[in-house]
Design a protein around this motif. Structure first.
Motif, mmCIF file in Angstrom:
data_model
loop_
_atom_site.group_PDB
_atom_site.id
_atom_site.type_symbol
_atom_site.label_atom_id
_atom_site.label_comp_id
_atom_site.label_asym_id
_atom_site.label_seq_id
_atom_site.Cartn_x
_atom_site.Cartn_y
_atom_site.Cartn_z
ATOM 1 N N GLN A 22 0.816 -1.225 0.000
ATOM 2 C CA GLN A 22 0.000 0.000 0.000
ATOM 3 C C GLN A 22 0.846 1.269 0.000
ATOM 4 N N VAL A 23 2.045 1.182 0.610
ATOM 5 C CA VAL A 23 2.892 2.377 0.639
ATOM 6 C C VAL A 23 4.066 2.251 -0.338
ATOM 7 N N GLY A 24 3.997 1.234 -1.186
ATOM 8 C CA GLY A 24 5.029 1.063 -2.210
ATOM 9 C C GLY A 24 6.403 0.722 -1.663
ATOM 10 N N MET A 25 6.447 -0.025 -0.560
ATOM 11 C CA MET A 25 7.748 -0.326 0.048
ATOM 12 C C MET A 25 8.002 -1.829 0.172
ATOM 13 N N LEU A 26 7.252 -2.643 -0.570
ATOM 14 C CA LEU A 26 7.371 -4.092 -0.411
ATOM 15 C C LEU A 26 8.784 -4.592 -0.685
ATOM 16 N N GLU A 27 9.446 -3.992 -1.679
ATOM 17 C CA GLU A 27 10.787 -4.474 -2.024
ATOM 18 C C GLU A 27 11.826 -4.188 -0.931
ATOM 19 N N PHE A 28 11.464 -3.380 0.059
ATOM 20 C CA PHE A 28 12.401 -3.052 1.128
ATOM 21 C C PHE A 28 12.152 -3.869 2.391
ATOM 22 N N LYS A 29 11.336 -4.904 2.254
ATOM 23 C CA LYS A 29 10.891 -5.675 3.425
ATOM 24 C C LYS A 29 12.031 -6.168 4.320
ATOM 25 N N ASP A 30 13.113 -6.627 3.716
ATOM 26 C CA ASP A 30 14.193 -7.206 4.526
ATOM 27 C C ASP A 30 15.301 -6.224 4.855
ATOM 28 N N ARG A 31 15.069 -4.953 4.519
ATOM 29 C CA ARG A 31 16.109 -3.956 4.791
ATOM 30 C C ARG A 31 15.986 -3.430 6.213
ATOM 31 N N ALA A 32 17.119 -2.897 6.706
ATOM 32 C CA ALA A 32 17.101 -2.276 8.040
ATOM 33 C C ALA A 32 16.595 -0.841 7.896
ATOM 34 N N PRO A 33 15.789 -0.361 8.846
ATOM 35 C CA PRO A 33 15.233 0.992 8.729
ATOM 36 C C PRO A 33 16.296 2.072 8.515
ATOM 37 N N HIS A 34 17.468 1.924 9.150
ATOM 38 C CA HIS A 34 18.451 3.003 9.024
ATOM 39 C C HIS A 34 19.118 3.040 7.648
ATOM 40 N N HIS A 35 18.808 2.076 6.805
ATOM 41 C CA HIS A 35 19.334 2.123 5.436
ATOM 42 C C HIS A 35 18.372 2.802 4.471
ATOM 43 N N LEU A 36 17.245 3.283 4.988
ATOM 44 C CA LEU A 36 16.248 3.911 4.124
ATOM 45 C C LEU A 36 16.347 5.430 4.220
ATOM 46 N N SER A 37 15.821 6.118 3.190
ATOM 47 C CA SER A 37 15.774 7.578 3.256
ATOM 48 C C SER A 37 14.672 7.986 4.235
ATOM 49 N N PHE A 38 14.674 9.262 4.596
ATOM 50 C CA PHE A 38 13.677 9.724 5.564
ATOM 51 C C PHE A 38 12.256 9.515 5.028
ATOM 52 N N GLY A 39 12.071 9.851 3.749
ATOM 53 C CA GLY A 39 10.738 9.706 3.146
ATOM 54 C C GLY A 39 10.287 8.250 3.123
ATOM 55 N N GLN A 40 11.238 7.354 2.851
ATOM 56 C CA GLN A 40 10.899 5.922 2.851
ATOM 57 C C GLN A 40 10.544 5.447 4.251
ATOM 58 N N ARG A 41 11.292 5.957 5.237
ATOM 59 C CA ARG A 41 10.992 5.570 6.615
ATOM 60 C C ARG A 41 9.602 6.061 7.028
ATOM 61 N N SER A 74 8.865 13.350 -2.024
ATOM 62 C CA SER A 74 8.394 12.422 -0.987
ATOM 63 C C SER A 74 7.051 12.883 -0.440
ATOM 64 N N ARG A 75 6.923 14.208 -0.340
ATOM 65 C CA ARG A 75 5.689 14.793 0.177
ATOM 66 C C ARG A 75 4.541 14.446 -0.779
ATOM 67 N N ARG A 76 4.802 14.555 -2.052
ATOM 68 C CA ARG A 76 3.804 14.236 -3.071
ATOM 69 C C ARG A 76 3.439 12.752 -3.025
ATOM 70 N N GLU A 77 4.479 11.895 -2.943
ATOM 71 C CA GLU A 77 4.230 10.448 -2.933
ATOM 72 C C GLU A 77 3.376 10.054 -1.728
ATOM 73 N N LEU A 78 3.691 10.664 -0.587
ATOM 74 C CA LEU A 78 2.922 10.332 0.618
ATOM 75 C C LEU A 78 1.469 10.793 0.461
ATOM 76 N N ALA A 79 1.288 11.971 -0.140
ATOM 77 C CA ALA A 79 -0.084 12.481 -0.347
ATOM 78 C C ALA A 79 -0.873 11.512 -1.231
ATOM 79 N N ASP A 80 -0.229 11.013 -2.286
ATOM 80 C CA ASP A 80 -0.910 10.064 -3.178
ATOM 81 C C ASP A 80 -1.319 8.802 -2.424
ATOM 82 N N ILE A 81 -0.414 8.343 -1.560
ATOM 83 C CA ILE A 81 -0.717 7.136 -0.778
ATOM 84 C C ILE A 81 -1.888 7.388 0.161
#
Lengths: 248, 240
Positions: free
Chosen positions: A131-150, A179-186
């Motif tokens: 739903q938030v377009g982050m499925l491919e990051f499932k096994d990643r550690a949170p600190h490896h993501l950008s702020f918008g992704q987090r 990121s602001r736009r992407e979050l609004a769309d979600i």
């Protein structure tokens, strides 16, 4: 529609911190199912305090809060866990919200506590991340993501609990324009009752048809977002203003 | 090697170290065997030599200390290359170096072939108290967040002309450390709120238990078993 149980009902809610500082002075609010309501207000208006009452983190001493017809009662532990499953709060700092070693485990945390296991749990986690377009990051550690992704994963952690009402504390803060736009769309696609605490007036205008202004611990205005934002006197009285160059 | 279950690796490493530490340094032939065994394991793990060396630097202070030991001591003395050395001190120093290096190599093999996350999972499987596992998990998650915060505070200090020069500046650094502690403490409270909001009642989700094959079990046991054989064998032959 009027006899339908509101997602959120607050009556006469007042609250003072243990140090004597009073943050809320009798807040009344009713949010129907599927509504998106922006809570606008200056710093220190009591917005975050209000949010922490919605799932019983702050016990209600004066006034009452109902979530989908259930009274929030901090003393009733059994009902409190049900309330917490219904109210999905996305906190301002995603580093506070994402505490597990991987994105997938973090999204699973809430539903796990609700008793889900195995394939069912996996399915919910995948759907929420999708739903938030982050499925491919499932096994990643949170600190490896950008702020918008987090921030997006933080939204997913709450969506995974299938909440009755989604509460967002400053969802657009610290995000770059894309990121602001992407979050609004979600958020627009979620079709869920949403309460959005924000200073970002264009964001409120874009996403919520209704707005309230919380100032000095009371609701000073409640109505159509466009009408409220069009009242420049009301805005300036409450330390709010439209960004330069922004017109409704 | 990298795919073996973490908890088995921890147990095997620990047993290997126990056998090593229990061996008397006078039974020096056994240590040759131990080093051959752990060397083979390191080779199988295919860890980069650079990584091994950089991690091994933690042993340097102990090695320096061990080198001093033959010069200070009591008891029997003897001459070696014109130096007058104490026999007891020399043996004790040699024991520190040999056993310390052995333990270090095991730790490097374990940490190099296992993700930190898996080590914590392994400790959980080994029934380490849940509280300790949770603390370790959170430390792992937040060490980057806190070190980033520390870095930002450092940049903020430097941007306003502060450069730590001597002992007089320690007060500032101590205050910064205190501020960092309070910030981390407050973050801890916010994290706890976020956890409560998602139904936390004191129990963390348990990871799925890995399926352990017989081959995995056997290959992990091989490490301490080899050490034990060497121990018994060398004891039998040389200690008579």
């Amino acid at each position: 529609m009027s006899d339908e149980t509101p997602s959120l009902l607050i009556e006469g809610l007042a609250f003072a911190y243990p140090d004597g500082h009073q943050a809320l002075f009798g807040v009344n609010l009713k949010v129907s199912q599927g509504e998106c309501v922006a809570i606008l207000g200056p710093n220190g208006a009591g917005k975050t305090t209000l949010v922490l009452h919605l799932n019983g983190i702050h016990p209600t001493s004066v006034g009452k809060v109902w979530i989908a017809g259930t009274l929030v009662d901090a003393k009733d532990k059994a009902s409190l866990s049900k309330i917490r499953a219904k109210v999905g709060i996305v906190f301002q700092d995603p580093d506070d919200q994402l505490f597990m070693p991987t994105v997938g485990e973090d999204v699973a945390f809430g539903p796990y506590n609700m008793g889900l296991r195995g394939a069912e749990l996996e399915g919910i986690v995948d759907t929420a991340l999708q739903q938030v377009g982050m499925l491919e990051f499932k096994d990643r550690a949170p600190h490896h993501l950008s702020f918008g992704q987090r921030r997006r994963v933080a939204v997913a952690t709450v969506l995974a609990m299938k909440p009755e009402i989604l509460v967002l504390d400053e969802p657009s803060s610290n995000l770059d324009p894309a990121s602001r736009r992407e979050l609004a769309d979600i958020l627009r696609d979620l079709k869920i009752t949403t309460l959005m605490v924000t200073h970002d007036i264009p964001y409120a205008y874009e996403l919520c048809e209704r707005s309230i202004i919380l100032s000095g611990g009371v609701v000073v205005a409640d109505g159509d977002t466009k009408t409220i934002l069009g009242d420049s006197k009301l805005l300036s009285e409450n330390r709010l203003e439209l960004p330069v160059g922004f017109s409704l | 090697m990298h795919s073996l279950p973490a908890h088995l690796k921890i147990v095997a490493g620990l047993l290997f170290i126990i056998v090593g530490v229990a061996t008397s340094i006078s039974n020096w032939q056994a240590f040759i065997g131990y080093f051959l065994v752990i060397g083979t394991v390191l080779a199988i793990a295919k860890l980069p030599v650079k990584k091994i060396l950089s991690r091994a630097t933690v042993e340097i202070p102990f090695v320096l200390f061990a080198f001093l030991m033959p010069f200070f001591g009591t008891g029997e003395k003897f001459e070696l290359l014109g130096l007058s050395l104490y026999r007891e001190g020399l043996l004790a120093g040699a024991a520190i170096i040999a056993k310390g290096t052995l333990g270090l190599l095991v730790a490097i093999t374990l940490s190099g072939s296992t993700k930190a996350r898996e080590i914590i999972g392994g400790l959980e499987t080994l029934r380490l108290p849940a509280l300790m596992v949770q603390i370790a998990t959170f430390m792992l998650r937040y060490v980057n967040v806190v070190s980033d915060e520390m870095e930002r505070m450092k940049v903020a200090r430097q941007s306003r002309g502060f450069e730590a020069k001597g002992i007089a500046d320690w007060k500032i650094l101590a205050q910064a450390a205190g501020a960092l502690f309070i910030r981390s403490y407050e973050r801890g409270e916010r994290v706890h709120l976020a956890m409560l909001s998602r139904g936390y009642v004191g129990v963390m989700p348990v990871m799925e238990k890995p399926v352990i094959t017989k081959f995995q079990r056997f290959s992990v046991i091989a490490l301490p078993a080899c050490a034990l054989l060497i121990f018994l064998f060398t004891n039998m032959i040389w200690s008579r």
